[in-house]
Design a protein around this motif. Structure first.
Motif, PDB file in Angstrom:
ATOM      1  N   GLY A  84       0.817  -1.203   0.000  1.00  0.00           N
ATOM      2  CA  GLY A  84       0.000   0.000   0.000  1.00  0.00           C
ATOM      3  C   GLY A  84       0.853   1.255   0.000  1.00  0.00           C
ATOM      4  O   GLY A  84       2.060   1.209   0.228  1.00  0.00           O
ATOM      5  N   CYS A  85       0.227   2.389  -0.259  1.00  0.00           N
ATOM      6  CA  CYS A  85       0.921   3.673  -0.306  1.00  0.00           C
ATOM      7  C   CYS A  85       0.201   4.679   0.583  1.00  0.00           C
ATOM      8  O   CYS A  85      -1.018   4.612   0.753  1.00  0.00           O
ATOM      9  CB  CYS A  85       0.969   4.214  -1.739  1.00  0.00           C
ATOM     10  SG  CYS A  85       2.009   3.263  -2.866  1.00  0.00           S
ATOM     11  N   ALA A  86       0.971   5.601   1.130  1.00  0.00           N
ATOM     12  CA  ALA A  86       0.378   6.661   1.937  1.00  0.00           C
ATOM     13  C   ALA A  86      -0.549   7.504   1.074  1.00  0.00           C
ATOM     14  O   ALA A  86      -0.291   7.727  -0.112  1.00  0.00           O
ATOM     15  CB  ALA A  86       1.470   7.526   2.554  1.00  0.00           C
ATOM     16  N   CYS A  87      -1.636   7.985   1.662  1.00  0.00           N
ATOM     17  CA  CYS A  87      -2.621   8.764   0.919  1.00  0.00           C
ATOM     18  C   CYS A  87      -2.030  10.075   0.427  1.00  0.00           C
ATOM     19  O   CYS A  87      -2.225  10.468  -0.721  1.00  0.00           O
ATOM     20  CB  CYS A  87      -3.839   9.027   1.804  1.00  0.00           C
ATOM     21  SG  CYS A  87      -5.111  10.062   1.040  1.00  0.00           S
ATOM     22  N   GLY A  88      -1.313  10.771   1.298  1.00  0.00           N
ATOM     23  CA  GLY A  88      -0.681  12.021   0.894  1.00  0.00           C
ATOM     24  C   GLY A  88      -1.461  13.274   1.222  1.00  0.00           C
ATOM     25  O   GLY A  88      -1.074  14.367   0.802  1.00  0.00           O
ATOM     26  N   ASN A  89      -2.557  13.147   1.974  1.00  0.00           N
ATOM     27  CA  ASN A  89      -3.372  14.316   2.298  1.00  0.00           C
ATOM     28  C   ASN A  89      -3.096  14.890   3.682  1.00  0.00           C
ATOM     29  O   ASN A  89      -3.821  15.784   4.131  1.00  0.00           O
ATOM     30  CB  ASN A  89      -4.863  13.968   2.194  1.00  0.00           C
ATOM     31  CG  ASN A  89      -5.349  13.914   0.765  1.00  0.00           C
ATOM     32  OD1 ASN A  89      -4.806  14.579  -0.114  1.00  0.00           O
ATOM     33  ND2 ASN A  89      -6.382  13.118   0.519  1.00  0.00           N
ATOM     34  N   SER A  90      -2.064  14.396   4.364  1.00  0.00           N
ATOM     35  CA  SER A  90      -1.830  14.829   5.741  1.00  0.00           C
ATOM     36  C   SER A  90      -1.527  16.320   5.839  1.00  0.00           C
ATOM     37  O   SER A  90      -1.863  16.959   6.841  1.00  0.00           O
ATOM     38  CB  SER A  90      -0.693  14.015   6.365  1.00  0.00           C
ATOM     39  OG  SER A  90       0.500  14.150   5.606  1.00  0.00           O
ATOM     40  N   GLN A  91      -0.900  16.899   4.821  1.00  0.00           N
ATOM     41  CA  GLN A  91      -0.587  18.329   4.867  1.00  0.00           C
ATOM     42  C   GLN A  91      -1.846  19.191   4.882  1.00  0.00           C
ATOM     43  O   GLN A  91      -1.805  20.340   5.328  1.00  0.00           O
ATOM     44  CB  GLN A  91       0.283  18.717   3.669  1.00  0.00           C
ATOM     45  CG  GLN A  91       1.664  18.090   3.668  1.00  0.00           C
ATOM     46  CD  GLN A  91       2.495  18.566   2.491  1.00  0.00           C
ATOM     47  OE1 GLN A  91       2.667  19.759   2.284  1.00  0.00           O
ATOM     48  NE2 GLN A  91       3.004  17.628   1.710  1.00  0.00           N
ATOM     49  N   ASP A  92      -2.935  18.647   4.380  1.00  0.00           N
ATOM     50  CA  ASP A  92      -4.198  19.381   4.361  1.00  0.00           C
ATOM     51  C   ASP A  92      -5.201  18.792   5.348  1.00  0.00           C
ATOM     52  O   ASP A  92      -6.410  18.990   5.196  1.00  0.00           O
ATOM     53  CB  ASP A  92      -4.789  19.374   2.951  1.00  0.00           C
ATOM     54  CG  ASP A  92      -4.003  20.266   2.002  1.00  0.00           C
ATOM     55  OD1 ASP A  92      -4.063  21.502   2.167  1.00  0.00           O
ATOM     56  OD2 ASP A  92      -3.313  19.732   1.112  1.00  0.00           O
ATOM     57  N   GLY A  93      -4.697  18.093   6.362  1.00  0.00           N
ATOM     58  CA  GLY A  93      -5.585  17.489   7.344  1.00  0.00           C
ATOM     59  C   GLY A  93      -6.450  18.503   8.068  1.00  0.00           C
ATOM     60  O   GLY A  93      -7.651  18.283   8.278  1.00  0.00           O
ATOM     61  N   ASP A  94      -5.868  19.635   8.460  1.00  0.00           N
ATOM     62  CA  ASP A  94      -6.652  20.669   9.151  1.00  0.00           C
ATOM     63  C   ASP A  94      -7.735  21.232   8.237  1.00  0.00           C
ATOM     64  O   ASP A  94      -8.850  21.524   8.682  1.00  0.00           O
ATOM     65  CB  ASP A  94      -5.732  21.798   9.622  1.00  0.00           C
ATOM     66  CG  ASP A  94      -4.807  21.359  10.751  1.00  0.00           C
ATOM     67  OD1 ASP A  94      -5.104  20.331  11.387  1.00  0.00           O
ATOM     68  OD2 ASP A  94      -3.789  22.043  10.985  1.00  0.00           O
TER      69      ASP A  94
END
Length: 252
Positions: free
Chosen positions: A147-157
């Motif tokens: 699997g791969c990381a989604c990549g949306n953590s920077q826009d989590g807030d």
């Protein structure tokens, strides 16, 4: 005649009527319609997206649980805008570019940076996408069986702000809820963090969990739901949800 690409500029409280010269008595007297604010639709609002099983039938995927960050298109996802529909999406982001694998819209599927760049030069794109970021079509799928990381953590807030603007987090039955990484609200359950090697197979692990673990009866009544998220290249986050399960009340 009106142009094929244009807009009406109406003052506040004004309106307009359209009539083609014919009248069908079966249509009734008509109705008053109000236009919604198109600027409010954010790319990072999870409520505007639906996870589907395939690009062909587009039936709901039926997942038992998704992290809020993964309810927004991830970097290896296919994005589909329904044909014969109009939309306007705010792309404001903490990143300059938002990567996705492909975008389907206006009856065409765009799977490369070149095809996407050509579409952006057309007349429709400026009316459909606005904001401080741009979409980046990579055409690449996740290369890892783990699997791969989604990549949306920077826009989590930004995701949580959009999701919780209308209503807050739901009330929970457990006394000590936990908040999984990538989720906006607390849940009742437990979290396990796994380190894995390159040969780790995500689907095999899911199958093993379903067959062996989810048949166990955890403290408290209610069904158990499982979800797995890749946080980064070195670890997986697994959490098990039970509506009444409370870790603080577990006996060891």
């Amino acid at each position: 005649y009106l142009p094929l690409n244009g807009e009406f500029l109406l003052a506040s409280g004004s309106g307009f009527a359209a009539f083609d010269g014919s009248w069908d008595p079966g249509c009734g007297s008509g109705a008053v319609l109000s236009f919604a604010d198109a600027e409010q639709h954010s790319w990072f609002n999870p409520e505007l997206w639906q996870d589907v099983s395939s690009r062909v039938d587009q039936e709901p995927a039926g997942r038992i649980f998704l992290l809020d960050e993964e309810r927004v298109p991830c970097q290896h996802d296919h994005v589909i805008f329904q044909p014969e529909t109009s939309f306007r999406v705010n792309l404001d982001s903490s990143r300059r570019a938002i990567p996705v694998q492909s975008i389907s819209l206006m009856g065409q599927e765009l799977r490369s940076a070149e095809a996407w760049a050509e579409y952006l030069r057309g007349p429709s794109a400026p009316w459909q996408f606005h904001g401080n970021a741009t979409l980046q079509v990579t055409g690449t799928c996740c290369p890892h069986s783990s699997g791969c990381a989604c990549g949306n953590s920077q826009d989590g807030d930004r995701i949580c702000s959009s999701l919780l603007r209308a209503e807050g987090c739901p009330a929970l039955a457990c006394h000590s809820p936990l908040r999984p990484l990538g989720h906006c609200c607390g849940v009742c359950g437990a979290v396990v963090t796994l380190d894995f090697k390159p040969e780790f197979d995500l689907q095999q692990y899911r199958d093993r969990v379903v067959q062996a673990w989810l048949s166990l009866e955890l403290p408290g009544a209610g069904s158990v739901e499982e979800a797995l998220q890749e946080m980064a290249s070195e670890g997986h986050q697994v959490f098990y949800l039970n509506p009444l399960y409370d870790p603080s009340e577990t006996e060891t």
